[in-house]
Design a protein around this motif. Structure first.
Motif, mmCIF file in Angstrom:
data_model
loop_
_atom_site.group_PDB
_atom_site.id
_atom_site.type_symbol
_atom_site.label_atom_id
_atom_site.label_comp_id
_atom_site.label_asym_id
_atom_site.label_seq_id
_atom_site.Cartn_x
_atom_site.Cartn_y
_atom_site.Cartn_z
ATOM 1 N N GLU A 50 0.740 -1.069 -0.024
ATOM 2 C CA GLU A 50 0.026 -0.008 0.202
ATOM 3 C C GLU A 50 0.918 1.311 -0.095
ATOM 4 O O GLU A 50 0.354 2.300 -0.642
ATOM 5 C CB GLU A 50 -0.910 -0.002 1.013
ATOM 6 N N ALA A 51 1.911 1.208 0.789
ATOM 7 C CA ALA A 51 2.868 2.316 0.792
ATOM 8 C C ALA A 51 3.458 2.506 -0.705
ATOM 9 O O ALA A 51 3.649 3.759 -1.122
ATOM 10 C CB ALA A 51 3.808 2.156 1.722
ATOM 11 N N VAL A 53 2.176 1.721 -3.548
ATOM 12 C CA VAL A 53 1.256 2.142 -4.601
ATOM 13 C C VAL A 53 1.023 3.685 -4.221
ATOM 14 O O VAL A 53 0.918 4.537 -5.191
ATOM 15 C CB VAL A 53 -0.094 1.465 -4.224
ATOM 16 N N GLN A 54 0.835 4.096 -3.044
ATOM 17 C CA GLN A 54 0.608 5.429 -2.765
ATOM 18 C C GLN A 54 1.714 6.228 -2.950
ATOM 19 O O GLN A 54 1.648 7.359 -3.850
ATOM 20 C CB GLN A 54 0.543 5.678 -1.281
ATOM 21 N N ALA A 55 3.229 5.906 -2.881
ATOM 22 C CA ALA A 55 4.324 6.622 -3.235
ATOM 23 C C ALA A 55 4.313 6.862 -4.728
ATOM 24 O O ALA A 55 4.797 7.547 -5.621
ATOM 25 C CB ALA A 55 5.526 6.379 -2.638
ATOM 26 N N ARG A 56 3.984 5.718 -5.524
ATOM 27 C CA ARG A 56 4.385 5.637 -6.948
ATOM 28 C C ARG A 56 3.262 6.380 -7.574
ATOM 29 O O ARG A 56 3.737 7.035 -8.701
ATOM 30 C CB ARG A 56 3.950 4.162 -7.510
ATOM 31 N N ALA A 57 2.283 6.779 -7.035
ATOM 32 C CA ALA A 57 1.107 7.603 -7.741
ATOM 33 C C ALA A 57 1.679 9.005 -7.617
ATOM 34 O O ALA A 57 1.336 9.841 -8.546
ATOM 35 C CB ALA A 57 -0.247 7.397 -6.960
ATOM 36 N N LEU A 115 7.127 11.844 4.894
ATOM 37 C CA LEU A 115 6.132 10.985 4.316
ATOM 38 C C LEU A 115 4.790 10.872 4.876
ATOM 39 O O LEU A 115 4.761 11.195 5.902
ATOM 40 C CB LEU A 115 6.802 9.622 4.480
ATOM 41 N N PRO A 116 3.798 10.775 3.822
ATOM 42 C CA PRO A 116 2.599 10.695 4.475
ATOM 43 C C PRO A 116 2.219 9.307 5.456
ATOM 44 O O PRO A 116 3.234 8.440 5.127
ATOM 45 C CB PRO A 116 1.443 10.609 3.223
ATOM 46 N N GLY A 117 1.047 8.960 5.885
ATOM 47 C CA GLY A 117 0.911 8.068 6.629
ATOM 48 C C GLY A 117 1.462 6.712 6.393
ATOM 49 O O GLY A 117 2.323 5.927 7.020
ATOM 50 N N ARG A 118 0.913 5.906 5.075
ATOM 51 C CA ARG A 118 1.309 4.608 4.899
ATOM 52 C C ARG A 118 2.782 4.471 4.592
ATOM 53 O O ARG A 118 3.405 3.306 5.282
ATOM 54 C CB ARG A 118 0.576 4.245 3.554
ATOM 55 N N PRO A 119 3.386 5.237 3.522
ATOM 56 C CA PRO A 119 4.684 5.127 3.515
ATOM 57 C C PRO A 119 5.568 5.234 4.748
ATOM 58 O O PRO A 119 6.689 4.607 4.872
ATOM 59 C CB PRO A 119 5.080 6.111 2.154
ATOM 60 N N ALA A 121 4.596 4.800 7.846
ATOM 61 C CA ALA A 121 4.449 3.495 8.799
ATOM 62 C C ALA A 121 5.298 2.380 8.091
ATOM 63 O O ALA A 121 6.095 1.520 8.879
ATOM 64 C CB ALA A 121 2.980 3.218 8.852
ATOM 65 N N ALA A 122 5.215 2.223 6.860
ATOM 66 C CA ALA A 122 5.957 1.198 6.165
ATOM 67 C C ALA A 122 7.683 1.288 6.445
ATOM 68 O O ALA A 122 8.161 0.231 6.851
ATOM 69 C CB ALA A 122 5.777 0.957 4.861
ATOM 70 N N ALA A 123 8.229 2.488 6.189
ATOM 71 C CA ALA A 123 9.296 2.770 6.454
ATOM 72 C C ALA A 123 10.017 2.118 7.780
ATOM 73 O O ALA A 123 10.955 1.733 8.126
ATOM 74 C CB ALA A 123 9.913 3.988 5.991
ATOM 75 N N ARG A 124 9.073 2.837 8.871
ATOM 76 C CA ARG A 124 9.377 2.400 10.271
ATOM 77 C C ARG A 124 9.623 1.082 10.859
ATOM 78 O O ARG A 124 10.063 0.847 11.562
ATOM 79 C CB ARG A 124 8.430 3.301 11.140
#
Length: 153
Positions: A50-51, A53-57, A115-119, A121-124
């Motif tokens: 999900e992170a 997909v959001q970042a790629r957009a 970074l916004p929320g999902r990315p 959270a993924a990085a952390r």
């Protein structure tokens, strides 16, 4: 048939991206086709996806890089790229040494706090003990059954 490994690739045969953060808060984006992924990235595969997909957009340039007009002109390892802004970019290097190789050095590194929320959270989920700017190779190994992400120049 071999017994399944505890440390399996979440989407074997597919391009998988996973995120990480270093001690200075800088973000790394890892591309893994056939390479191992950290346990946290595997366990939270949906969050990583999900992170991505959001970042790629918002930032397709972090993903859709080309070093030559003709792919046959690319060397064995990936060409270095220098995005104006973004994460440090790493890709699995099965051709030469079965480690991740840094191929993208941003002019202005992305911080996890940007970074916004999902990315974010993924990085952390995957914190490394080295600074991305100081390493060229990242090794994911399991000495004595413990996961270890280490970097080298």
């Amino acid at each position: 048939m071999t017994a399944p490994s505890t440390f399996v690739h979440p989407c074997w045969g597919l391009q998988v991206h996973w995120w990480a953060v270093d001690p200075s808060g800088q973000v790394g984006l890892f591309s893994s086709a056939f390479g191992p992924v950290p346990t946290a990235a595997h366990t939270h595969e949906a969050t990583m996806h999900e992170a991505t997909v959001q970042a790629r957009a918002r930032h397709p340039e972090w993903f859709d890089w080309i070093c030559h007009d003709d792919p046959d002109e690319c060397p064995e390892t990936h060409c270095p790229v220098t995005p104006d802004y973004g994460p440090y970019l790493f890709t699995w290097d099965e051709e030469t040494d079965d480690r991740y190789t840094r191929f993208g050095i941003p002019k202005r590194p992305l911080l996890v706090s940007e970074l916004p929320g999902r990315p974010a959270a993924a990085a952390r989920l995957v914190e490394v003990g080295f600074r991305f700017e100081r390493v060229v190779r990242v090794d994911l190994s399991y000495p004595e059954g413990r996961e270890l992400l280490s970097g080298s120049a």
